[in-house]
Enzyme design. Sequence first.
Site, mmCIF file in Angstrom:
data_model
loop_
_atom_site.group_PDB
_atom_site.id
_atom_site.type_symbol
_atom_site.label_atom_id
_atom_site.label_comp_id
_atom_site.label_asym_id
_atom_site.label_seq_id
_atom_site.Cartn_x
_atom_site.Cartn_y
_atom_site.Cartn_z
ATOM 1 C CD GLU A 86 -1.670 -2.363 1.785
ATOM 2 O OE1 GLU A 86 -2.542 -3.239 1.929
ATOM 3 O OE2 GLU A 86 -0.472 -2.525 2.135
ATOM 4 C CG PHE A 148 -9.716 -9.432 11.509
ATOM 5 C CD1 PHE A 148 -8.480 -9.851 11.988
ATOM 6 C CD2 PHE A 148 -9.938 -9.451 10.143
ATOM 7 C CE1 PHE A 148 -7.487 -10.290 11.126
ATOM 8 C CE2 PHE A 148 -8.954 -9.899 9.272
ATOM 9 C CZ PHE A 148 -7.728 -10.319 9.765
ATOM 10 C CD GLN A 149 -7.224 -6.992 7.997
ATOM 11 O OE1 GLN A 149 -8.126 -6.753 7.198
ATOM 12 N NE2 GLN A 149 -6.071 -7.536 7.619
ATOM 13 C CE LYS A 198 -17.056 -6.709 3.746
ATOM 14 N NZ LYS A 198 -16.313 -7.930 4.167
ATOM 15 C CG MET A 513 22.458 12.429 3.765
ATOM 16 S SD MET A 513 23.637 13.542 2.932
ATOM 17 C CE MET A 513 22.682 14.027 1.502
#
Length: 616
Positions: A86, A148-149, A198, A513
């Site tokens: 993502e 969940f999630q 959802k 760097m």
Amino acid sequence: MPTESKPVPTKPKATDSLVPPKKAAGAAKATSTAKTEILTGSGAILRSLENLGIKDVFGLPGGAIMPFYDELMSSTNIRHILVRHEQGAGHAAEGYASSTGKIGVAIATSGPGATNLVTAIADAHMDSVPLLAITGQVFSTSMGTDAFQEVDIVGIAMPITKHSFLVTRPEDIPATLAAAYLIATTGRPGPVLVDITKDAQQNSAPFVWPPAIDLPGYRPVMKAHGKQVQAAAKLIAEAKRPVLYVGGGVIRAEASEELFALAEKTGVPVVTTLMARGAFPDSHEQHLGMPGMHGTVPAVLALQEADVLIVLGARFDDRVTGKPSEFAPDATVIHVDVDPAEISKIRVADVPIVGDAKDVIADLTVAYAETVKKTTPDISAWWKRLNELKARFPLGYDEPEDGLLSPQYVIERIGQITGPEAIYAAGVGQHQMWAAQYIKYERPNAWLNSGGAGTMGYGVPAAMGAKVANPDRIVWAIDGDGCFQMTNQELATCTINDIPIKVAVINNSSLGMVRQWQTLFYNGRHSFTDLNTGHDTVMIPDFVKLAEAYGALGIRVTKKEEVDAAIKLANETNDRPVVIDFIVSADAMVWPMVPQGVGNSSVQYAREKAPEWEEE
């Protein structure tokens, strides 16, 4: 089927009343005369995106966003690019936006899908990139139960977005997406998050387009006050040592032509920040280069010695100013910015001008032309000083003593061979600074990088997004071996979706760097910066084999005489991505340099390996 709504302009201009154009998503009142259609929330998302003119999106499906993905499958108007992470979707959307001025769209599911977008959202926020992030959320009835999630992505993203929306009802989807589009693309551009539960995606409601938009308090000022513009014009005409300090806001406002006209009319020297490279042509005789920590000496000292700074769409970033209390000590400041929060935030503006850079610069040019009818500006002594600095301190580099490739040479040749019509996206680190210094930029939107956030891993997915938006341009990702290992999985996305980007891995086998700072400020103690990617007999991973595993053309270059042929082969290869592993010296450093925490008058053209600097 209802009558098709016409898409809104890609980049609407907000007005003081914030009533978008008649075609725009945000008409003040719903005026559709077509028969009302009942759509699922997912159908409303898709229809809204189509009506907003969205053609390409980047994303990764999951449970909470699955209803929309089921709907998206049937779309013939929107191309979906399935990413491998993502974060890649977010940076690809940034590259898409930054190379075109259009909005970029990234889609993710709830929980870790949404949090994986956070880095790209923060990046877009820092660099004023118009980004629409759409995330799925658990059922509204499950929110707050640690389902969940489940993650409160609206709360997480609130500090790093222009606004974040939570949608729990399907009837709210069209207006929310239209408002999100408007907010992201007007005023100071930036990211907007829309989190949709959802059940809102699954349930149905009447689809109303164009929807009513209610954004109380959102009134970006686009037109500047005339008296302020007149005052600025008078200061410029009377200045003896003026400088046009140009920031990324000029590019976001699509004001490069107006800037060119102002610079030519006034004869004032121009510096372009890291985010503004290409806003003014590098080849123009008035251009002094990039200012800041790794800016050119003429650009840095011009700002320090100026008596008037005309600051256009810049925010006095610490990497430009050094120690703010010592920055441009004798300068009167004219500050133009569409975001009033930036005015006098770091440096007090003597003439504050809030407005869109495109309109303000055009007005300023006209006002200056009127002003000089009554006075005769003379900055000849100033140009004599600046031309002496340009002659004395040109950009340059030494050949490495270890016999390995010079990274500056490699990047310089990429720019020279490929030319100014290409797009160059950089990761973050030494290679980013060298790409900003040694590639010549002649047009806006040709240079993409993570300026404010400094996000390693930006380069490859941003180049991917830019190539999707600009299929006829050559697109290079200038990456380091550290950055490349963070997001190179998107090479699979490029191969599968026929996105033939070119990747130059500037492989110094280290976090370059950080290693440079360790050399300069930590007595050469290189603590945990060796990556073992390209020197001696160790190559973990072997980037050529990795490229081939992803279906890309892999090339390794270790000799100077091989550089040009490899670049030309990459430019001629358009049936797959190309990865060139350039084995360069780890001892090469980015010069010039202003150490962090000191004034810009301390700029150093070059230093020995054991300087007396101390990090503050």
